[in-house]
Design a protein around this motif. Structure first.
Motif, short mmCIF file in Angstrom:
data_model
loop_
_atom_site.label_atom_id
_atom_site.label_comp_id
_atom_site.label_asym_id
_atom_site.label_seq_id
_atom_site.Cartn_x
_atom_site.Cartn_y
_atom_site.Cartn_z
N ASP B 190 0.84 -1.20 0.00
CA ASP B 190 0.00 0.00 0.00
C ASP B 190 0.87 1.24 0.00
O ASP B 190 0.64 2.20 -0.74
CB ASP B 190 -0.90 0.02 1.24
N ALA B 193 2.36 1.81 -3.32
CA ALA B 193 1.38 2.34 -4.26
C ALA B 193 1.10 3.80 -3.95
O ALA B 193 1.02 4.65 -4.84
CB ALA B 193 0.09 1.55 -4.15
N LEU B 194 0.96 4.07 -2.65
CA LEU B 194 0.68 5.46 -2.25
C LEU B 194 1.82 6.38 -2.64
O LEU B 194 1.61 7.50 -3.10
CB LEU B 194 0.47 5.51 -0.74
N GLN B 196 3.84 5.91 -5.10
CA GLN B 196 3.78 6.13 -6.54
C GLN B 196 2.76 7.20 -6.87
O GLN B 196 3.01 8.12 -7.64
CB GLN B 196 3.38 4.83 -7.25
N GLN B 197 1.61 7.03 -6.22
CA GLN B 197 0.55 7.99 -6.49
C GLN B 197 0.99 9.39 -6.06
O GLN B 197 0.73 10.37 -6.75
CB GLN B 197 -0.71 7.59 -5.73
N ARG B 200 3.23 10.82 -8.53
CA ARG B 200 2.45 11.23 -9.69
C ARG B 200 1.73 12.55 -9.40
O ARG B 200 1.75 13.48 -10.21
CB ARG B 200 1.42 10.16 -10.03
N LEU B 201 1.10 12.56 -8.24
CA LEU B 201 0.37 13.77 -7.87
C LEU B 201 1.31 14.95 -7.76
O LEU B 201 0.97 16.07 -8.16
CB LEU B 201 -0.35 13.55 -6.54
N ILE B 204 1.98 16.11 -11.13
CA ILE B 204 0.83 16.85 -11.65
C ILE B 204 0.79 18.23 -11.01
O ILE B 204 0.60 19.25 -11.68
CB ILE B 204 -0.48 16.08 -11.36
N ARG B 211 2.06 25.78 -14.74
CA ARG B 211 1.07 26.39 -15.61
C ARG B 211 0.53 27.67 -14.98
O ARG B 211 0.34 28.69 -15.66
CB ARG B 211 -0.09 25.41 -15.83
N HIS B 375 -22.48 24.59 -24.33
CA HIS B 375 -21.32 24.18 -25.10
C HIS B 375 -21.13 25.04 -26.35
O HIS B 375 -20.03 25.40 -26.70
CB HIS B 375 -21.47 22.71 -25.50
N GLU B 398 -14.15 19.43 -19.04
CA GLU B 398 -14.22 19.14 -17.62
C GLU B 398 -15.63 19.40 -17.10
O GLU B 398 -16.18 18.62 -16.34
CB GLU B 398 -13.22 20.02 -16.89
N LEU B 400 -18.26 19.20 -18.74
CA LEU B 400 -19.14 18.12 -19.20
C LEU B 400 -18.95 16.88 -18.36
O LEU B 400 -19.91 16.17 -18.04
CB LEU B 400 -18.82 17.79 -20.66
N GLN B 401 -17.72 16.62 -17.99
CA GLN B 401 -17.46 15.44 -17.15
C GLN B 401 -18.19 15.57 -15.83
O GLN B 401 -18.75 14.62 -15.31
CB GLN B 401 -15.97 15.31 -16.89
N HIS B 402 -18.17 16.78 -15.30
CA HIS B 402 -18.83 16.96 -14.00
C HIS B 402 -20.34 16.80 -14.14
O HIS B 402 -21.00 16.38 -13.20
CB HIS B 402 -18.48 18.32 -13.44
#
Lengths: 267, 403
Positions: B190, B193-194, B196-197, B200-201, B204, B211, B375, B398, B400-402
């Motif tokens: 765990d 994995a954490l 790794q996450q 990744r986070l 990001i 940005r 849209h 995004e 739209l996803q929501h």
């Protein structure tokens, strides 16, 4: 949400409902020969699993020399009218056309650009993000055919390479007949193959092939949109630990938050 | 043959033998001798000479034979009698010896019996002693050793129980340790994995921060530009005001010949142009009513405005068509059975119940329509500001996803 889209039926003209894949104009110069929708696309449409495709607008840009009949062609298709008087387009104009393809609503935003040289600097700003580029020329004026190369080059410059469908359209078909028409078409098809474009001969005046042509454009753009959407979604699903990695006892393996996170990661 | 060879010697020896020693064989020898003699007589005198004598001789010889044979049995008997006597003597001797043996045996027996008696008495004594000792022992056992023995046994049993308990505890602990180990492994996974996450986070996050900084920088520069432009605009306006004032003065001075000019100038003609460049002035005839009047930017703005208005018109048309179709649909629904294929042909007022029931489906439709409109507005926003395309589509997706 998806199922609620279907009641929008009445807004789509019955002429704009496409159920089977529209055929090419000539097999000698076309983008694809198949006569059915891609199996994956068809399956996705049947399941209603087309994501946001039904909500998006696909951009179509029409370019070509002045007085070849770009505006006439668009007006014939969108308004079913033909104006005998020439009126130069100022800068750009656009029309939105709604379709229903295999039960999925789909819209084309057709951009009519000015052919006059002096408006090029304005019109060219609208080339970006096109899914379809239509290069038009006058079948009775071979000079305009020669100029399509330049127009296409300029339009492609503003777009990702390989992201656009290209069509070469010969207009004013009603003014030509017989051998002259065949001769012009042969030359145009030759160029179309060179440009990797699909060739069509149309007449805005008589309306010949106009609807068939735009149906073809819509179907190809639609299929590509669906495929891209499917690909994007499948790759987004694969990217970045979407909670599958960790399975804590007592907690659900996938929470909406973790999904949203993973979707954030893909961009 | 025997008669021929031997008769002379055995017959003679038989005749010379002691009477007591004569045997049957000797008698036969004698008989043969007598026979020989008879044969000689016969030869000399014929048979008649001894015919009468012969049976008598034979008879005598036979008697002799019997007698001799009887005499021969007697000495065997004597021998047997002697043997018997000897045997009797031997037997006597043996009996005597046996008697002696028996006597000896009796003596030995007596001795043995005495000894046995002694031993028996000793055994009895020992048994008695043993009994005494046993009784003594039992007394003592009752008092001391039994308790100890019991104590000892109890101890061992308790120990066994303790051992059992300890073993159980050990087993349990072993199991627990194993479970803990397994848990530890899982936890480690765990954690990996954490991590790794997390990385990744972090990545990001880093990207997003980057940005944001970029966007901030852009925003800043844009604000600066805006300020600059505003300042410029103000100065231009001031300039324009002063130029207009000048123009008014000039016009007053000039004779009122250029009436057309007077009409146009206040509307559109930028006053600066006249003064700014002589060449421009020369190129564009101010009297030409069709000469260009707009700058490129102005044309762009106008087009942009036109596009926006057109998109609004589109949306409004769609909305209108939608509401119209809805109305018609509702109306058509009242006309039973509803001919769905031609909804436009059946306009009728709707009932309250129908309106109630149609409420749900209408709500759904409205939502969908609203989504489409949103849209489209987004996509309209892209037209003029093509450089912001990506941001808009991203936001749109995004959103739209929501939804």
């Amino acid at each position: 949400m998806r199922s609620s889209l279907t009641p929008l039926g009445p807004t789509v003209n019955r002429d704009r409902i496409i159920t089977s894949f529209p055929k090419w104009y000539t097999p000698n110069a076309c983008l694809q020969l198949k006569e059915h929708f891609h199996g994956q696309v068809h399956a996705a449409c049947q399941r209603g699993n087309t994501g946001t495709v039904g909500l998006s607008l696909s951009k179509v840009v029409v370019v070509g020399d002045l007085y070849v009949g770009k505006t006439s062609l668009i007006h014939r298709f969108c308004k079913n009218v033909f104006d005998h008087d020439y009126k130069a387009t100022i800068g750009v104009d656009f029309e939105i056309e709604r379709f229903e393809i295999v039960g999925i609503p789909y819209s084309l935003q057709i951009w009519d650009t000015a052919g006059q040289e002096k408006f090029k600097c304005i019109a060219s700003a609208y080339y970006r993000g096109a899914q379809v580029i239509i290069t038009a020329f006058d079948l009775t004026d071979m000079q305009t055919l020669e100029h399509t190369r330049q127009w296409l080059e300029e339009a492609l410059r503003e777009n990702e390479p390989g992201s656009c469908f290209v069509f070469l359209v010969g207009t004013k078909k009603d003014l030509l007949s017989g051998a002259a028409c065949v001769q012009a078409e042969v030359e145009a098809m030759h160029l179309a193959n060179e440009m990797q474009a699909e060739y069509w001969s149309v007449s805005a005046k008589t309306g010949e092939n106009v609807k068939a042509f735009f149906s073809r454009v819509a179907a190809l753009a639609f299929e590509q949109s669906v495929l891209r959407d499917l690909e994007r979604r499948s790759s987004a699903r694969l990217q970045v630990g979407n909670g599958d990695l960790i399975r804590m006892e007592g907690g659900p393996p996938q929470t909406p938050e973790s999904k949203r996170l993973s979707s954030l990661g893909c961009c | 043959m025997e008669e021929d060879r031997g008769p002379a010697l055995p017959a003679e020896s038989a005749l010379e033998k002691n009477v007591a020693e004569l045997t049957v064989m000797d008698v036969y020898d004698i008989a043969s001798l007598v026979g020989h003699e008879f044969e000689r007589v016969i030869d000399q005198h014929g048979c008649e000479a001894i015919a009468r004598l012969m049976p008598k001789v034979v008879r005598v010889l036979e008697i002799l034979e019997v007698l001799v044979s009887r005499h021969h049995v007697a000495p065997e008997l004597d021998e047997l009698r002697l043997e018997l006597d000897r045997l009797r003597l031997e037997r006597m001797d043996r009996i005597e010896k046996e008697r002696k043996h028996q006597k000896e045996l009796e003596l030995v027996e007596d001795v043995w019996r005495g000894e046995a008696q002694d031993l028996l008495s000793q055994i009895a004594q020992l048994q008695e002693e043993n009994k005494q000792l046993l009784t003594n022992l039992s007394h003592k056992d009752v008092s001391f050793s039994e308790e100890e023995f019991q104590k000892h046994e109890g101890m061992s049993e308790r120990e066994r129980q303790v051992m059992k308990k300890l073993k159980e505890v050990v087993d349990k602990q072993r199991d627990e340790i194993r479970a803990k180990d397994r848990e530890l492994g899982l936890k480690n996974e765990d954690i990996e994995a954490l991590q790794q996450q997390q990385t990744r986070l972090m990545k990001i996050n880093h990207d997003l921060r980057h940005r944001i900084t970029v966007v901030e920088a852009q925003g800043k520069s844009l604000i600066e530009q805006k300020v600059e432009l505003e300042a410029e605009l103000q100065t231009r306006e001031q300039e324009m005001g002063s130029l207009r004032a000048e123009l008014g003065k000039l016009r007053e001075r000039l004779p009122r010949g250029h009436s057309e000019n007077g009409e146009e100038e206040p509307e559109t003609e930028p006053g600066g142009e006249e003064c700014v460049s002589e060449a421009d002035k020369a190129a564009m005839d101010p009297k030409d009513p069709n000469r260009p009047r707009f700058t490129l930017q102005e044309l762009r703005d106008v087009l942009h405005e036109r596009n926006e208005l057109k998109s609004k018109v589109f949306l409004l048309q769609e909305e209108l068509a939608y509401y119209k179709s809805e109305e018609i649909e509702e109306e058509s629904r009242i006309l039973q059975p509803p001919p769905m294929a031609h909804p436009r042909l059946s306009p009728q007022p709707e009932s309250g119940i129908k309106r109630l029931f149609s409420f749900f489906s209408r709500d759904k439709k409205r939502l969908a329509n609203a989504q489409r409109i949103v849209h489209i507005q987004e996509s309209c926003g892209q037209w003029a500001n093509s450089h912001r395309d990506d941001g808009y589509t991203e936001q749109g997706q995004e959103a739209l996803q929501h939804l």
